[in-house]
Design a protein around this motif. Sequence first.
Motif, PDB file in Angstrom:
ATOM      1  N   LEU A   1       0.840  -1.199   0.000  1.00  0.00           N
ATOM      2  CA  LEU A   1       0.000   0.000   0.000  1.00  0.00           C
ATOM      3  C   LEU A   1       0.881   1.257   0.000  1.00  0.00           C
ATOM      4  O   LEU A   1       0.644   2.209  -0.747  1.00  0.00           O
ATOM      5  CB  LEU A   1      -0.914  -0.029   1.238  1.00  0.00           C
ATOM      6  CG  LEU A   1      -1.801   1.189   1.476  1.00  0.00           C
ATOM      7  CD1 LEU A   1      -2.866   1.304   0.383  1.00  0.00           C
ATOM      8  CD2 LEU A   1      -2.482   1.089   2.851  1.00  0.00           C
ATOM      9  N   PHE A   2       1.903   1.231   0.823  1.00  0.00           N
ATOM     10  CA  PHE A   2       2.847   2.348   0.961  1.00  0.00           C
ATOM     11  C   PHE A   2       3.540   2.633  -0.381  1.00  0.00           C
ATOM     12  O   PHE A   2       3.613   3.794  -0.827  1.00  0.00           O
ATOM     13  CB  PHE A   2       3.860   1.953   2.046  1.00  0.00           C
ATOM     14  CG  PHE A   2       5.086   2.805   2.171  1.00  0.00           C
ATOM     15  CD1 PHE A   2       4.999   4.129   2.592  1.00  0.00           C
ATOM     16  CD2 PHE A   2       6.349   2.268   1.911  1.00  0.00           C
ATOM     17  CE1 PHE A   2       6.147   4.907   2.744  1.00  0.00           C
ATOM     18  CE2 PHE A   2       7.494   3.036   2.066  1.00  0.00           C
ATOM     19  CZ  PHE A   2       7.397   4.351   2.471  1.00  0.00           C
ATOM     20  N   VAL A   3       3.983   1.591  -1.063  1.00  0.00           N
ATOM     21  CA  VAL A   3       4.695   1.762  -2.336  1.00  0.00           C
ATOM     22  C   VAL A   3       3.727   2.228  -3.430  1.00  0.00           C
ATOM     23  O   VAL A   3       4.061   3.106  -4.232  1.00  0.00           O
ATOM     24  CB  VAL A   3       5.440   0.461  -2.724  1.00  0.00           C
ATOM     25  CG1 VAL A   3       6.018   0.553  -4.136  1.00  0.00           C
ATOM     26  CG2 VAL A   3       6.546   0.183  -1.708  1.00  0.00           C
ATOM     27  N   GLN A   4       2.487   1.654  -3.409  1.00  0.00           N
ATOM     28  CA  GLN A   4       1.440   2.096  -4.354  1.00  0.00           C
ATOM     29  C   GLN A   4       1.216   3.600  -4.266  1.00  0.00           C
ATOM     30  O   GLN A   4       0.940   4.257  -5.251  1.00  0.00           O
ATOM     31  CB  GLN A   4       0.121   1.443  -3.959  1.00  0.00           C
ATOM     32  CG  GLN A   4      -0.462   0.428  -4.901  1.00  0.00           C
ATOM     33  CD  GLN A   4      -1.676  -0.210  -4.211  1.00  0.00           C
ATOM     34  OE1 GLN A   4      -2.533   0.498  -3.639  1.00  0.00           O
ATOM     35  NE2 GLN A   4      -1.739  -1.522  -4.253  1.00  0.00           N
ATOM     36  N   LYS A   5       1.327   4.132  -3.043  1.00  0.00           N
ATOM     37  CA  LYS A   5       1.081   5.559  -2.836  1.00  0.00           C
ATOM     38  C   LYS A   5       2.323   6.390  -3.100  1.00  0.00           C
ATOM     39  O   LYS A   5       2.346   7.585  -2.784  1.00  0.00           O
ATOM     40  CB  LYS A   5       0.598   5.798  -1.403  1.00  0.00           C
ATOM     41  CG  LYS A   5      -0.762   5.162  -1.155  1.00  0.00           C
ATOM     42  CD  LYS A   5      -1.419   5.754   0.070  1.00  0.00           C
ATOM     43  CE  LYS A   5      -2.879   5.343   0.107  1.00  0.00           C
ATOM     44  NZ  LYS A   5      -3.720   6.327   0.775  1.00  0.00           N
ATOM     45  N   GLY A   6       3.358   5.755  -3.617  1.00  0.00           N
ATOM     46  CA  GLY A   6       4.560   6.492  -3.957  1.00  0.00           C
ATOM     47  C   GLY A   6       5.610   6.502  -2.863  1.00  0.00           C
ATOM     48  O   GLY A   6       6.615   7.219  -2.970  1.00  0.00           O
ATOM     49  N   GLY A   7       5.397   5.725  -1.801  1.00  0.00           N
ATOM     50  CA  GLY A   7       6.389   5.666  -0.718  1.00  0.00           C
ATOM     51  C   GLY A   7       7.706   5.063  -1.202  1.00  0.00           C
ATOM     52  O   GLY A   7       7.722   4.240  -2.118  1.00  0.00           O
ATOM     53  N   ASN A   8       8.787   5.482  -0.579  1.00  0.00           N
ATOM     54  CA  ASN A   8      10.127   4.998  -0.921  1.00  0.00           C
ATOM     55  C   ASN A   8      10.347   3.637  -0.259  1.00  0.00           C
ATOM     56  O   ASN A   8      10.428   3.555   0.967  1.00  0.00           O
ATOM     57  CB  ASN A   8      11.147   6.025  -0.426  1.00  0.00           C
ATOM     58  CG  ASN A   8      12.582   5.550  -0.572  1.00  0.00           C
ATOM     59  OD1 ASN A   8      12.848   4.426  -1.004  1.00  0.00           O
ATOM     60  ND2 ASN A   8      13.511   6.420  -0.202  1.00  0.00           N
ATOM     61  N   PRO A   9      10.471   2.557  -1.054  1.00  0.00           N
ATOM     62  CA  PRO A   9      10.587   1.211  -0.480  1.00  0.00           C
ATOM     63  C   PRO A   9      11.782   1.047   0.464  1.00  0.00           C
ATOM     64  O   PRO A   9      11.781   0.158   1.313  1.00  0.00           O
ATOM     65  CB  PRO A   9      10.732   0.287  -1.689  1.00  0.00           C
ATOM     66  CG  PRO A   9      10.754   1.136  -2.888  1.00  0.00           C
ATOM     67  CD  PRO A   9      10.468   2.559  -2.513  1.00  0.00           C
ATOM     68  N   ALA A  10      12.764   1.901   0.333  1.00  0.00           N
ATOM     69  CA  ALA A  10      13.943   1.787   1.214  1.00  0.00           C
ATOM     70  C   ALA A  10      13.594   2.115   2.663  1.00  0.00           C
ATOM     71  O   ALA A  10      14.331   1.740   3.577  1.00  0.00           O
ATOM     72  CB  ALA A  10      15.046   2.721   0.731  1.00  0.00           C
ATOM     73  N   LEU A  11      12.471   2.790   2.882  1.00  0.00           N
ATOM     74  CA  LEU A  11      12.186   3.312   4.227  1.00  0.00           C
ATOM     75  C   LEU A  11      11.322   2.406   5.101  1.00  0.00           C
ATOM     76  O   LEU A  11      11.104   2.703   6.273  1.00  0.00           O
ATOM     77  CB  LEU A  11      11.509   4.683   4.114  1.00  0.00           C
ATOM     78  CG  LEU A  11      12.260   5.759   3.331  1.00  0.00           C
ATOM     79  CD1 LEU A  11      11.511   7.077   3.389  1.00  0.00           C
ATOM     80  CD2 LEU A  11      13.683   5.923   3.857  1.00  0.00           C
ATOM     81  N   PHE A  12      10.779   1.331   4.505  1.00  0.00           N
ATOM     82  CA  PHE A  12       9.931   0.443   5.310  1.00  0.00           C
ATOM     83  C   PHE A  12      10.284  -1.003   4.995  1.00  0.00           C
ATOM     84  O   PHE A  12      10.088  -1.467   3.880  1.00  0.00           O
ATOM     85  CB  PHE A  12       8.440   0.698   5.015  1.00  0.00           C
ATOM     86  CG  PHE A  12       7.511  -0.125   5.862  1.00  0.00           C
ATOM     87  CD1 PHE A  12       7.154   0.295   7.138  1.00  0.00           C
ATOM     88  CD2 PHE A  12       7.003  -1.338   5.401  1.00  0.00           C
ATOM     89  CE1 PHE A  12       6.317  -0.480   7.934  1.00  0.00           C
ATOM     90  CE2 PHE A  12       6.152  -2.116   6.191  1.00  0.00           C
ATOM     91  CZ  PHE A  12       5.811  -1.683   7.462  1.00  0.00           C
TER      92      PHE A  12
END
Length: 230
Positions: A181-192
Amino acid sequence: MRFFIVLLLTVALAASAVLGESTPQRPLSSKLKDDTIVIDRNVFNTADTPFRPHNGTKPFTNWVGLTLDYSYIQPVFNLIMSTESIANGTLRTRGEAHITVITPPEFDRVLRPAGVTINELDDLATAGPQRNRLQKAKFGMECLGRVQVVTKPKNVFQQALQIILKEYEDLVEYRWDVFNLFVQKGGNPALFDPENFSPHITLGYRHRDIFEGDGVFKRKNACIRNIVVE
Ligand SMILES: *[C@@H]1O[C@H](CO)[C@@H](O)[C@H](O)[C@H]1NC(C)=O
Ligand SMILES: *[C@@H]1O[C@H](CO)[C@@H](O)[C@H](O)[C@H]1NC(C)=O
């Protein structure tokens, strides 16, 4: 006639007393057996406990957890408190028990800035095809853990005791869905990192709970006693 009614009542009362005796409530206690902590296996029936949302407007008030029935954890707290070689009367408890699955800093610093809402995380935990998936999650107990450290600047000796968990794949899967969900919303995968996760059940602490930010890791490194579930 009155005699028969009295007789019937007496028989009924006696029968209910006998029935009551034949189905005793299991005493909620925990004990040490050869230095191993014994816990009632009903502690795993977490699907019977409602999911509890944690949301608020202030920092550190938004997080996701699996709620446990404290009546199975309190005996463990009482046991370690009354055992001289473990906590010896020094700990405070919050009077509830849970497993944190998404921590307040993960939400505040990483997820929320990418536009993930606490309601979305609660929905992922409770709704959809895997209804109530978080409360239904399976997990095991690795050991009784203890972490301690002296914190600056006041040089305070901090100590916290917890049940360290094992075999918690359901919880990691939930965290992978949060990641997606986080990545779908444009979140940086390195951070979670869904797998950078140390699930535990806090039992008590001296002054305040302590965390990775204080330099402590609540994993197998922290084990001080075995736990068996019976
Ligand atoms: C927390 O969530 C509930 C349910 O969505 C909502 O009614 C309540 O206003 C929220 N509280 C805060 C402080 O955001
Ligand atoms: C446990 O607590 C008692 C009472 O405060 C104290 O006298 C005793 O020394 C403590 N034992 C240990 C091992 O710390």
